[in-house]
Write an enzyme that holds these catalytic residues in place. Structure first.
Site, short mmCIF file in Angstrom:
data_model
loop_
_atom_site.label_atom_id
_atom_site.label_comp_id
_atom_site.label_asym_id
_atom_site.label_seq_id
_atom_site.Cartn_x
_atom_site.Cartn_y
_atom_site.Cartn_z
N GLU A 83 -10.03 7.34 4.95
CA GLU A 83 -8.93 6.79 5.76
C GLU A 83 -8.87 7.43 7.16
O GLU A 83 -9.89 7.71 7.77
CB GLU A 83 -7.61 6.89 4.99
CG GLU A 83 -7.69 6.15 3.64
CD GLU A 83 -6.37 5.99 2.94
OE1 GLU A 83 -5.41 5.52 3.58
OE2 GLU A 83 -6.29 6.29 1.74
N ASP B 96 0.85 -1.19 0.00
CA ASP B 96 0.00 0.00 0.00
C ASP B 96 0.90 1.25 0.00
O ASP B 96 2.11 1.18 0.24
CB ASP B 96 -0.94 -0.02 1.21
CG ASP B 96 -2.18 0.85 0.99
OD1 ASP B 96 -2.18 1.69 0.07
OD2 ASP B 96 -3.17 0.69 1.75
C1 BGC Z 1 -5.13 3.15 0.59
C2 BGC Z 1 -5.44 2.16 -0.50
C3 BGC Z 1 -5.32 2.82 -1.85
C4 BGC Z 1 -3.97 3.47 -1.99
C5 BGC Z 1 -3.75 4.16 -3.31
C6 BGC Z 1 -3.88 3.92 0.33
O1 BGC Z 1 -3.72 4.93 1.26
O2 BGC Z 1 -5.04 2.47 1.82
O3 BGC Z 1 -6.71 1.62 -0.31
O4 BGC Z 1 -5.54 1.86 -2.85
O5 BGC Z 1 -3.82 4.44 -0.97
O6 BGC Z 1 -4.40 5.36 -3.41
C1 BGC Z 2 -2.77 11.16 -1.79
C2 BGC Z 2 -3.87 10.25 -2.29
C3 BGC Z 2 -3.63 8.85 -1.87
C4 BGC Z 2 -3.47 8.82 -0.39
C5 BGC Z 2 -3.13 7.46 0.07
C6 BGC Z 2 -2.65 11.03 -0.31
O1 BGC Z 2 -1.58 11.79 0.15
O2 BGC Z 2 -3.04 12.47 -2.16
O3 BGC Z 2 -3.88 10.31 -3.66
O4 BGC Z 2 -4.63 7.97 -2.30
O5 BGC Z 2 -2.46 9.70 0.04
O6 BGC Z 2 -2.96 7.44 1.46
#
Ligand code: BGC
Ligand code: BGC
Length: 674
Positions: free
Chosen positions: A534, A338
């Site tokens: 998140e 991830d």
């Molecule tokens: C998330 C994932 C996601 C990835 C890419 C991560 O922070 O946990 O679910 O696929 O970002 O954006």
């Molecule tokens: C990004 C997102 C990403 C995420 C994952 C962020 O900082 O801008 O695009 O999906 O982090 O945790």
């Protein structure tokens, strides 16, 4: 060893848990939740003692394996590590893809071609072609096509104008696995429309605590429902992987993300090994049975220290990533880490983590620091910290999937879906999904359905707010930086109601101030949480798990209007089940709509009778999580042990049930700290 520890543990909790699972599975059989008709369906197993062997319908063959071997024999170490590297489109150019032999790119939530939020489908396809062409122009003996991954988690939600489906919590309430398969297939076509070949979905978390900011990404807290949905979703998304219009899926987050203590994002899961196997593993068994060829590792830890097992961050967990997944379950695809997930492993950084690769991660999501990562990992191999056999295995897995997908055959723009979305068909499907996913929890004196031709007052922060209606992972990552203009094809519930009963019958006032309720036949209050994704969505203990502690004004506006002879119908948009006794008391009817997405007509379809005065659509949605009865439901891994929820999972009314709910007890605690 693990078994021995298992046996010596005080395991009343665990026994309960397995008993519950057994009962659920029996019920599932009885009520046909698990459709047994197709042979490929996973069979019900209870009380697994170890990770099960899963029979994937997508199998490698000798000819492909020989081809992969011969390609790998011509690759340099840097080329191999490039293949294992996934960079983010904001931090890499097509030219660099060519120069560094990059195997994959992703765009995170809220990243678009040229950082244009309103990029067109053609812009997406052009960028995808540019990356593809760059990957095929390297000086490698056998150039390898790049693969691009995107968070298409409820439709192709990053894309301007795309149809956004209900978030998973709502789909869970629909209790319709076939529907989820249709949505997977529609999502795959919408992803191909952008020239992208990989969707980071579905999330198969079996969520235990609704404080978690990702609760809405979870279908259910019933592991068997998650398993069945995982199966159908992947069938829809991937098909046989070869066909145009399908994409690679990613079962995530492997595993135990939904079981962290207190629902803390990226926190610690204290489940025993057998709980992991029997509860958090179930969704993956479904997805693997459908042939999922990518698994995303999870941020959380599996720190089973009660059992003397301090496994730590799963990104460094060999037992889960290699022994369980690849050896015991027989997974032949590849594991992706991830976003900067490797950095959380002890001793690692964003750009460096031999531990993670040795544990079984095959492709590393290093959004920004990919150059340093390539250098560091090359050194790791040269200096013996990562064996070459591990690198070759990782590259073999990546190439295997790329071959199974036929990535060499057509470039992104050559898909017949490139640049095209059948918006009308997607909207119709989404509207149907919304209709099936909203849950009627109170309908005193059968105030619903409403007459189709009388004046209504519409109020609430979410009546005309597509952001609140779609939630996180919608055009942007958090989903809270948008206006309705960022969703050109969407229909708010206000707009849907106007279309349903005529503009002249609808008065809209966001706060209902200065309006006389007596002028209307009904008040429809459409209220919601504001979007989050998140960690930002976590409702951390000891904060109360209530709606009004954060959105008290919305309730106050309703309370001012109620009790004056006009019935109040409340519709709640939320990413989780919440304590809402005050809102329910203030309402004659109460609908939990979760995060329905762009097509709110699915809700107005249900609220009103047809023009002929007859019921046109009835509610069929039933909760897939319990609904809390107080503001501080137990905040443990097993939250609903002795606690009596207000509504159990599977609760939901329809129009033939005449159930009146009396005044509910109010819990005004401002903190859950005792
Ligand atoms: C998330 C994932 C996601 C990835 C890419 C991560 O922070 O946990 O679910 O696929 O970002 O954006
Ligand atoms: C990004 C997102 C990403 C995420 C994952 C962020 O900082 O801008 O695009 O999906 O982090 O945790």
């Amino acid at each position: 060893m693990a078994k021995l520890q298992e046996m010596t543990r005080k395991k009343s909790n665990y026994k309960n848990n397995i008993a519950k699972i057994a009962v659920i599975s029996l019920l599932a059989l009885q009520f046909g939740f698990i459709n047994q008709s197709a042979n490929a369906k996973p069979t019900i197993q209870t009380q697994l003692k170890d990770w099960p062997k899963i029979n994937s319908p997508i199998k490698s063959d000798a000819a492909t394996e020989a081809k992969i071997k011969s390609i790998i024999s011509t690759m340099t170490l840097r080329q191999k590590i490039g293949q294992m590297t996934q960079a983010e489109i904001r931090y890499i150019t097509p030219k660099e893809v060519q120069e560094y032999y990059i195997g994959s790119v992703l765009n995170g939530g809220g990243a678009w071609p040229a950082m244009n939020k309103h990029a067109s489908l053609d812009d997406w396809v052009a960028l995808s072609d540019a990356f593809y062409d760059a990957s095929m122009k390297t000086d490698m003996k056998n150039p390898i096509p790049i693969i691009w991954g995107i968070d298409a988690v409820h439709g192709n939600n990053n894309v301007y104008g795309a149809t956004i489906f209900p978030h998973n919590i709502g789909l869970g309430a629909a209790h319709d696995a076939k529907l989820v398969g249709e949505i997977g297939a529609a999502t795959a076509r919408a992803v191909r429309a952008t020239g992208i070949q990989w969707a980071f979905a579905p999330t198969l978390a079996v969520v235990q605590n609704q404080r978690w900011g990702r609760s809405y990404e979870s279908f259910s807290n019933d592991p068997y429902q998650v398993r069945e949905y995982g199966y159908e979703y992947i069938k829809g998304l991937q098909g046989d992987l070869k066909q145009d219009g399908t994409v690679l899926g990613s079962a995530k987050h492997y595993m135990g993300d939904g079981g962290t203590k207190d629902g803390i994002n990226e926190g610690q899961n204290y489940s025993s090994r057998l709980e992991m196997i029997n509860k958090h593993g179930q969704g993956f068994y479904g997805a693997l049975s459908a042939g999922v060829q990518n698994i995303m590792a999870t941020y959380n830890s599996w720190d089973n220290s009660a059992l003397g097992d301090t496994a730590g961050k799963i990104h460094g967990n060999h037992e889960l990533l290699t022994e369980a997944l690849k050896q015991k379950m027989g997974f032949e695809g590849f594991v992706v880490s991830d976003w900067n997930g490797i950095a959380q492993v002890k001793g690692c950084a964003n750009d460096h983590c031999p531990q993670s690769i040795n544990a079984g991660v095959d492709m590393v999501m290093v959004p920004e620091d990919w150059k340093a990562f390539i250098d560091n990992t090359t050194k790791d191999v040269e200096e013996g910290r990562i064996p070459m056999s591990r690198i070759d295995d990782a590259v073999t897995r990546i190439l295997r999937v790329k071959m199974q997908m036929g990535l060499w055959d057509i470039k992104p723009s050559q898909s017949k879906y490139a640049g095209k979305i059948d918006t009308a068909a997607d909207q119709e499907l989404a509207r149907r999904a919304v209709r099936k996913s909203v849950v009627l929890l109170k309908n005193n004196n059968s105030v619903l359905p409403l007459a189709p031709n009388k004046k209504v007052l519409v109020i609430g922060n979410s009546a005309d707010n597509i952001s609140n209606q779609t939630g996180g992972w919608s055009v942007t990552w958090q989903g809270n930086e948008n206006t309705n203009e960022d969703f050109p094809n969407a229909t708010s519930l206000l707009k849907a109601i106007k279309a349903q009963i005529g503009e002249g019958n609808v008065t809209y006032s966001i706060d209902g101030k200065g309006v006389n309720p007596k002028d209307y036949s009904a008040i429809i209050a459409i209220v919601g949480e504001t979007p989050y994704a998140e960690t930002k969505g976590d409702l951390r203990f000891p904060a109360p798990l209530s709606y009004s502690s954060r959105f008290g004004d919305e309730i106050a506006n309703i309370e001012r209007l109620k009790g004056q002879g006009t019935p109040v119908i409340s519709v709640l948009y939320s990413g989780r089940t919440l304590y809402t006794n005050d809102l329910i008391n203030a309402s004659d009817a109460f609908v939990a709509a979760f995060l329905p997405g762009t097509e709110a007509q699915g809700i107005s379809d249900l609220l009103f009778k047809g023009k002929d005065g007859k019921i046109k659509y009835d509610f069929s949605g039933k909760l897939s999580f319990p609904w809390p009865s107080d503001a501080c439901p137990p905040a443990t891994n097993e939250p609903y042990g002795n606690y009596k929820p207000l509504f159990n999972a599977n609760y939901g009314l329809n129009y033939s049930q005449k159930t009146n709910i009396g005044k509910l007890k109010l819990d005004k605690r401002e903190t859950c700290q005792k």
